[in-house]
Design an enzyme around this catalytic site. Structure first.
Site, PDB file in Angstrom:
ATOM      1  N   CYS A 114     -15.929 -41.144 -57.473  1.00 38.21           N
ATOM      2  CA  CYS A 114     -16.511 -39.841 -57.833  1.00 38.21           C
ATOM      3  C   CYS A 114     -16.283 -38.862 -56.684  1.00 38.21           C
ATOM      4  O   CYS A 114     -17.013 -38.853 -55.698  1.00 38.21           O
ATOM      5  CB  CYS A 114     -18.008 -39.993 -58.129  1.00 38.21           C
ATOM      6  SG  CYS A 114     -18.848 -38.428 -58.472  1.00 38.21           S
ATOM      7  N   ASP A 121     -50.107 -25.979 -58.821  1.00 36.14           N
ATOM      8  CA  ASP A 121     -48.927 -25.239 -59.291  1.00 36.14           C
ATOM      9  C   ASP A 121     -49.184 -24.779 -60.723  1.00 36.14           C
ATOM     10  O   ASP A 121     -49.491 -25.594 -61.585  1.00 36.14           O
ATOM     11  CB  ASP A 121     -47.699 -26.151 -59.246  1.00 36.14           C
ATOM     12  CG  ASP A 121     -46.396 -25.395 -59.478  1.00 36.14           C
ATOM     13  OD1 ASP A 121     -46.456 -24.268 -60.016  1.00 36.14           O
ATOM     14  OD2 ASP A 121     -45.333 -25.925 -59.138  1.00 36.14           O
ATOM     15  N   GLY A 176     -38.633 -31.492 -55.846  1.00 32.14           N
ATOM     16  CA  GLY A 176     -39.265 -32.790 -56.109  1.00 32.14           C
ATOM     17  C   GLY A 176     -40.650 -32.944 -55.515  1.00 32.14           C
ATOM     18  O   GLY A 176     -41.051 -34.054 -55.147  1.00 32.14           O
ATOM     19  N   THR A 215     -42.944 -35.242 -57.814  1.00 33.49           N
ATOM     20  CA  THR A 215     -42.578 -36.661 -57.690  1.00 33.49           C
ATOM     21  C   THR A 215     -43.045 -37.213 -56.348  1.00 33.49           C
ATOM     22  O   THR A 215     -43.565 -38.333 -56.266  1.00 33.49           O
ATOM     23  CB  THR A 215     -41.054 -36.835 -57.826  1.00 33.49           C
ATOM     24  OG1 THR A 215     -40.633 -36.325 -59.094  1.00 33.49           O
ATOM     25  CG2 THR A 215     -40.661 -38.300 -57.734  1.00 33.49           C
ATOM     26  N   GLY A 226     -39.318 -24.417 -54.684  1.00 35.24           N
ATOM     27  CA  GLY A 226     -39.339 -24.858 -56.076  1.00 35.24           C
ATOM     28  C   GLY A 226     -38.148 -25.741 -56.421  1.00 35.24           C
ATOM     29  O   GLY A 226     -37.029 -25.495 -55.965  1.00 35.24           O
ATOM     30  N   GLY A 227     -38.395 -26.804 -57.186  1.00 37.78           N
ATOM     31  CA  GLY A 227     -37.317 -27.649 -57.690  1.00 37.78           C
ATOM     32  C   GLY A 227     -36.794 -28.707 -56.742  1.00 37.78           C
ATOM     33  O   GLY A 227     -35.711 -29.254 -56.959  1.00 37.78           O
ATOM     34  N   GLU A 277     -29.848 -29.056 -48.421  1.00 42.30           N
ATOM     35  CA  GLU A 277     -29.029 -27.861 -48.643  1.00 42.30           C
ATOM     36  C   GLU A 277     -29.538 -26.744 -47.738  1.00 42.30           C
ATOM     37  O   GLU A 277     -30.692 -26.773 -47.293  1.00 42.30           O
ATOM     38  CB  GLU A 277     -29.096 -27.417 -50.106  1.00 42.30           C
ATOM     39  CG  GLU A 277     -28.478 -28.413 -51.074  1.00 42.30           C
ATOM     40  CD  GLU A 277     -28.541 -27.937 -52.526  1.00 42.30           C
ATOM     41  OE1 GLU A 277     -28.968 -26.782 -52.747  1.00 42.30           O
ATOM     42  OE2 GLU A 277     -28.171 -28.716 -53.415  1.00 42.30           O
TER      43      GLU A 277
END
Length: 347
Positions: free
Chosen positions: A279, A57, A30, A33, A27-28, A241
């Protein structure tokens, strides 16, 4: 391997025989998209063919992705008429099923009526079952369009699934094989109990058995198509990740055990911050992302690994999807394409 596979989904978009493309992951990451981008590129590359994007979903996002309201029936995308979208609504579909069950016949003493009501009650995994019913419907449409049927059915060249998070998706993909076994056993049982059920139910059970036979044939066909790499493929979506990489590996192992074709991974939300010294947080996070990208390169050397950038705004609307989706076919180059990160239209 002696050569590196192209880091694109060009092989999928140009594949001429694919009927089913599943897009899944944690989940989360993409998924919506990515599935929308794949659907857009398919529709753009083959303007004479019809394509369908289905969200399975429960937390539907297709309407948000295209900035257009979709529902349980397929609707064409504004600005891309050969692409249609639909969102399966489990609650509405369950309500319809229960209504049909209650109207099965007017005899309150008919035991089959109570069975039908119970079957359409609180069934675990109903989201997956209803999604699978949609697949069966499109299998039927394929047959109608291949034959001389007078029914007005749309035969889509390819159907793309924007799936639920991993667990739901794996249960959904297990359904064809599970149902095929279950229907086979039910068929054996009905042969033994058929005469008794006909006596109890006034002869209406024959219709049920005939429908079961038809469903079993369609389920067998789905099972064959889902395990045929010329007809079906799965695109994994993740971010760079640890947890997402772990989930992706688990999912790939499951898919391989189902004999499903999977050789493409889309990695979203990459910072490409080599030249972003202003950054520190971006540079630090990009360093972490590169570590997991290196691990993916070792783990998935025989996969198409597509690296997609993190943008300055959300990818919403057909124009933004067209811009973003081109990187599925032509790798993102931060030197050449960096301006696109902030070039999306706000919706």
């Amino acid at each position: 391997m002696d050569f590196e596979l192209e880091p694109t989904l060009e092989s999928i978009v140009e594949h001429d025989s694919l009927k089913w493309i599943f897009v899944g992951g944690k989940g989360g990451v993409g998924k919506t998209t990515t599935s929308s981008s794949i659907a857009v590129q398919l529709a753009l590359s083959k303007p004479n063919d019809q394509f369908l994007l289905i969200s399975t979903d429960p937390a539907h996002n297709l309407s948000d992705a295209f900035c257009q309201k979709f529902g349980k029936d397929a609707r064409p995308v504004e600005g891309l008429p050969n692409l249609s979208c639909m969102e399966i609504d489990p609650e509405a579909a369950m309500s319809d099923l229960q209504q049909q069950a209650s109207q099965y016949n007017n005899d309150p003493s008919d035991p089959m009526k109570n069975i039908m009501n119970d079957m359409t009650g609180s069934i675990p995994g109903i989201d997956e079952a209803l999604s699978f019913m949609e697949v069966l419907k499109h299998i039927k449409n394929q047959k109608a369009s291949d034959g001389d049927s007078d029914e007005k059915t749309v035969a889509y060249k390819t159907i793309i699934f924007d799936t639920a998070p991993t667990g739901h998706t794996l249960r959904f993909l297990q359904l064809p094989a599970t149902l095929e076994k279950l229907l086979g056993k039910f068929k054996q049982l009905s042969g033994k109990l058929g005469p008794m059920l006909n006596m109890l139910g006034g002869g209406q059970q024959q219709d049920i058995f005939e429908k079961m036979n038809e469903i079993q044939k369609n389920v067998s066909e789905v099972n064959e198509q889902f395990t045929n790499p010329d007809l079906t493929t799965f695109v994994c979506v993740c971010i760079s990740e640890f947890l997402s990489l772990y989930e992706t590996e688990r999912m790939i192992q499951e898919l391989v055990s189902y004999n499903m074709d999977v050789n493409s991974i889309v990695v979203n939300q990459l910072l490409f911050a080599d030249n972003d010294g202003s950054c520190k947080r971006c540079a630090s996070r990009w360093k972490m992302q590169q570590k997991y990208l290196d691990q993916m390169a070792e783990l998935y050397e025989d996969y198409h690994v597509v690296k997609m950038p993190l943008l300055g705004t959300e990818v919403r609307g057909i124009d933004n999807l067209k811009k973003f989706s081109k990187f599925l076919l032509s790798p993102y180059d931060p030197e050449k394409d960096g301006s696109l990160v902030f070039d999306m239209e706000e919706k």
